[in-house]
Design an enzyme around this catalytic site. Structure first.
Site, PDB file in Angstrom:
ATOM      1  N   ASN A  11       0.857  -1.186   0.000  1.00 26.02           N
ATOM      2  CA  ASN A  11       0.000   0.000   0.000  1.00 26.02           C
ATOM      3  C   ASN A  11       0.892   1.235   0.000  1.00 26.02           C
ATOM      4  O   ASN A  11       1.501   1.554   1.014  1.00 26.02           O
ATOM      5  CB  ASN A  11      -0.902  -0.038   1.245  1.00 26.02           C
ATOM      6  CG  ASN A  11      -1.738   1.218   1.390  1.00 26.02           C
ATOM      7  OD1 ASN A  11      -1.820   2.024   0.471  1.00 26.02           O
ATOM      8  ND2 ASN A  11      -2.368   1.372   2.549  1.00 26.02           N
ATOM      9  N   LYS A  13       0.001   4.253  -0.181  1.00 28.70           N
ATOM     10  CA  LYS A  13      -0.636   5.428   0.435  1.00 28.70           C
ATOM     11  C   LYS A  13      -0.433   6.647  -0.483  1.00 28.70           C
ATOM     12  O   LYS A  13      -0.480   6.496  -1.700  1.00 28.70           O
ATOM     13  CB  LYS A  13      -0.085   5.639   1.850  1.00 28.70           C
ATOM     14  CG  LYS A  13      -0.183   4.351   2.685  1.00 28.70           C
ATOM     15  CD  LYS A  13       0.101   4.521   4.142  1.00 28.70           C
ATOM     16  CE  LYS A  13      -0.053   3.181   4.846  1.00 28.70           C
ATOM     17  NZ  LYS A  13       0.140   3.269   6.294  1.00 28.70           N
ATOM     18  N   HIS A  97      -9.391   1.261   5.181  1.00 28.35           N
ATOM     19  CA  HIS A  97      -8.102   1.413   5.849  1.00 28.35           C
ATOM     20  C   HIS A  97      -8.277   2.347   7.053  1.00 28.35           C
ATOM     21  O   HIS A  97      -9.071   3.291   7.005  1.00 28.35           O
ATOM     22  CB  HIS A  97      -7.070   1.982   4.873  1.00 28.35           C
ATOM     23  CG  HIS A  97      -5.681   1.925   5.409  1.00 28.35           C
ATOM     24  ND1 HIS A  97      -5.209   2.833   6.324  1.00 28.35           N
ATOM     25  CD2 HIS A  97      -4.677   1.036   5.202  1.00 28.35           C
ATOM     26  CE1 HIS A  97      -3.961   2.512   6.651  1.00 28.35           C
ATOM     27  NE2 HIS A  97      -3.619   1.422   5.983  1.00 28.35           N
ATOM     28  N   GLU A  99      -6.634   4.727   8.090  1.00 23.46           N
ATOM     29  CA  GLU A  99      -6.422   6.147   7.790  1.00 23.46           C
ATOM     30  C   GLU A  99      -7.677   6.753   7.167  1.00 23.46           C
ATOM     31  O   GLU A  99      -7.995   7.915   7.407  1.00 23.46           O
ATOM     32  CB  GLU A  99      -5.185   6.311   6.889  1.00 23.46           C
ATOM     33  CG  GLU A  99      -3.910   6.024   7.681  1.00 23.46           C
ATOM     34  CD  GLU A  99      -2.753   5.472   6.870  1.00 23.46           C
ATOM     35  OE1 GLU A  99      -2.779   5.542   5.631  1.00 23.46           O
ATOM     36  OE2 GLU A  99      -1.814   4.948   7.505  1.00 23.46           O
ATOM     37  N   GLU A 169      -4.941  -4.844  10.686  1.00 21.18           N
ATOM     38  CA  GLU A 169      -3.890  -3.838  10.868  1.00 21.18           C
ATOM     39  C   GLU A 169      -4.084  -3.141  12.210  1.00 21.18           C
ATOM     40  O   GLU A 169      -4.862  -2.168  12.305  1.00 21.18           O
ATOM     41  CB  GLU A 169      -3.949  -2.798   9.739  1.00 21.18           C
ATOM     42  CG  GLU A 169      -3.718  -3.397   8.365  1.00 21.18           C
ATOM     43  CD  GLU A 169      -3.160  -2.368   7.402  1.00 21.18           C
ATOM     44  OE1 GLU A 169      -2.156  -2.689   6.743  1.00 21.18           O
ATOM     45  OE2 GLU A 169      -3.700  -1.252   7.313  1.00 21.18           O
ATOM     46  N   GLY A 175       3.075   2.245  10.802  1.00 17.32           N
ATOM     47  CA  GLY A 175       4.021   3.342  10.642  1.00 17.32           C
ATOM     48  C   GLY A 175       4.788   3.680  11.913  1.00 17.32           C
ATOM     49  O   GLY A 175       5.436   4.713  11.991  1.00 17.32           O
ATOM     50  N   SER A 214       3.952  -2.225  10.140  1.00 20.31           N
ATOM     51  CA  SER A 214       5.414  -2.308  10.246  1.00 20.31           C
ATOM     52  C   SER A 214       5.978  -3.665   9.804  1.00 20.31           C
ATOM     53  O   SER A 214       6.938  -4.161  10.399  1.00 20.31           O
ATOM     54  CB  SER A 214       5.874  -1.953  11.672  1.00 20.31           C
ATOM     55  OG  SER A 214       5.503  -0.626  11.990  1.00 20.31           O
TER      56      SER A 214
END
Ligand code: 13P
Length: 251
Positions: A11, A13, A97, A99, A169, A175, A214
């Site tokens: 991904n 992003k 996702h 985010e 996730e 991240g 990660s």
């Protein structure tokens, strides 16, 4: 790992211009040309999707979108529809996702619609779920995941379930460099499969559950060794072709 074919998805992003994406693909295709027994997916941003799809045509690399609207067309400024993605040959789409949930207020109701429309339009949805640090601390992980899965898959019949991919996730691992231990990732993936089995029965055994948060060349092997982890959804470490190729070629 099981007899479910693993999926390793990158991904990107909001990284990479079209020129950067093209340079990456040119390098990456050679690095993964011999990879077999694994589905490889790249998820570029919208402006690079068509170009990456064109450059990967005929290769062992698939291309997914990072989001999609549930309507076929309409007054939805800034959104992209299923027919638009189909037209450029996209078959997979990440939905929900964390985010998107956090910054764009996507909720389980929107996602339930998106999952149904994605399947009806011939896409394979990669539905994301995951808990925050606080939710894990206070013991709410299972309730959070169960809610996201049951509500996000509300419109789905058991026969369609194997066409859906789930990405687990944990938000605290995205991240942050703080990967879930293989044991935590396995336990939670097993809980996810159990939740799917309660709602959908045996079809849950066929669902690919990816771990994301990660994932790197140095930890992918131990994660992929776990029984209920059927792949990875990789952010940062998918941005460098050599790193992502190493992840694809996990052992
Ligand atoms: P990182 O691999 O950068 O932690 O991101 C994970 C992720 O959000 C993939 O969708």
């Amino acid at each position: 790992m099981s007899n479910r074919t693993p999926i390793i998805a990158g991904n990107w992003k909001m990284y990479k211009t079209m020129a950067e994406a093209a340079a990456y693909v040119n390098e990456f295709l050679g690095l993964v040309a011999d990879a077999s027994g694994v589905e490889i997916v790249l998820c570029p941003s919208y402006t690079s999707l068509a170009e990456v799809r064109r450059l990967t045509a005929g290769s062992n690399v698939k291309v997914a979108a990072q989001n999609m609207h549930f309507e076929a067309e309409g007054a939805f400024t800034g959104e992209v529809s299923p027919p638009m993605l189909k037209e450029i040959g996209i078959d997979d789409v990440i939905l929900g996702h964390s985010e998107r949930r956090e910054y764009y207020n996507e909720n389980d109701g929107d996602l339930a619609r998106k999952v149904v429309v994605a399947l009806e339009s011939g896409f394979r949805p990669i539905l994301c779920c995951g808990e925050t640090d606080d939710e894990r601390e206070v013991g709410n992980t299972e309730a959070k995941l169960e809610g996201q899965l049951v509500n996000g898959l509300a419109g789905i019949e058991a026969s369609r379930l194997p066409s859906i991919v789930i990405a687990y996730e944990p938000i605290w691992a995205i991240g942050t460099g703080k990967t879930a231990t293989p044991q935590i990732a396995q336990e939670t993936s097993s809980f996810i499969r159990g939740t799917l089995a309660q709602k959908f029965g045996d079809a849950a055994e066929q669902v690919r559950i990816l771990y994301g948060g990660s994932v790197k060349p140095g930890n992918v092997d131990e994660l992929m060794a776990e029984r209920d982890i059927d792949g990875a959804l990789v952010g940062g470490a998918s941005l460098a072709a050599a790193d992502f190729a190493r992840i694809v070629n996990f052992q």
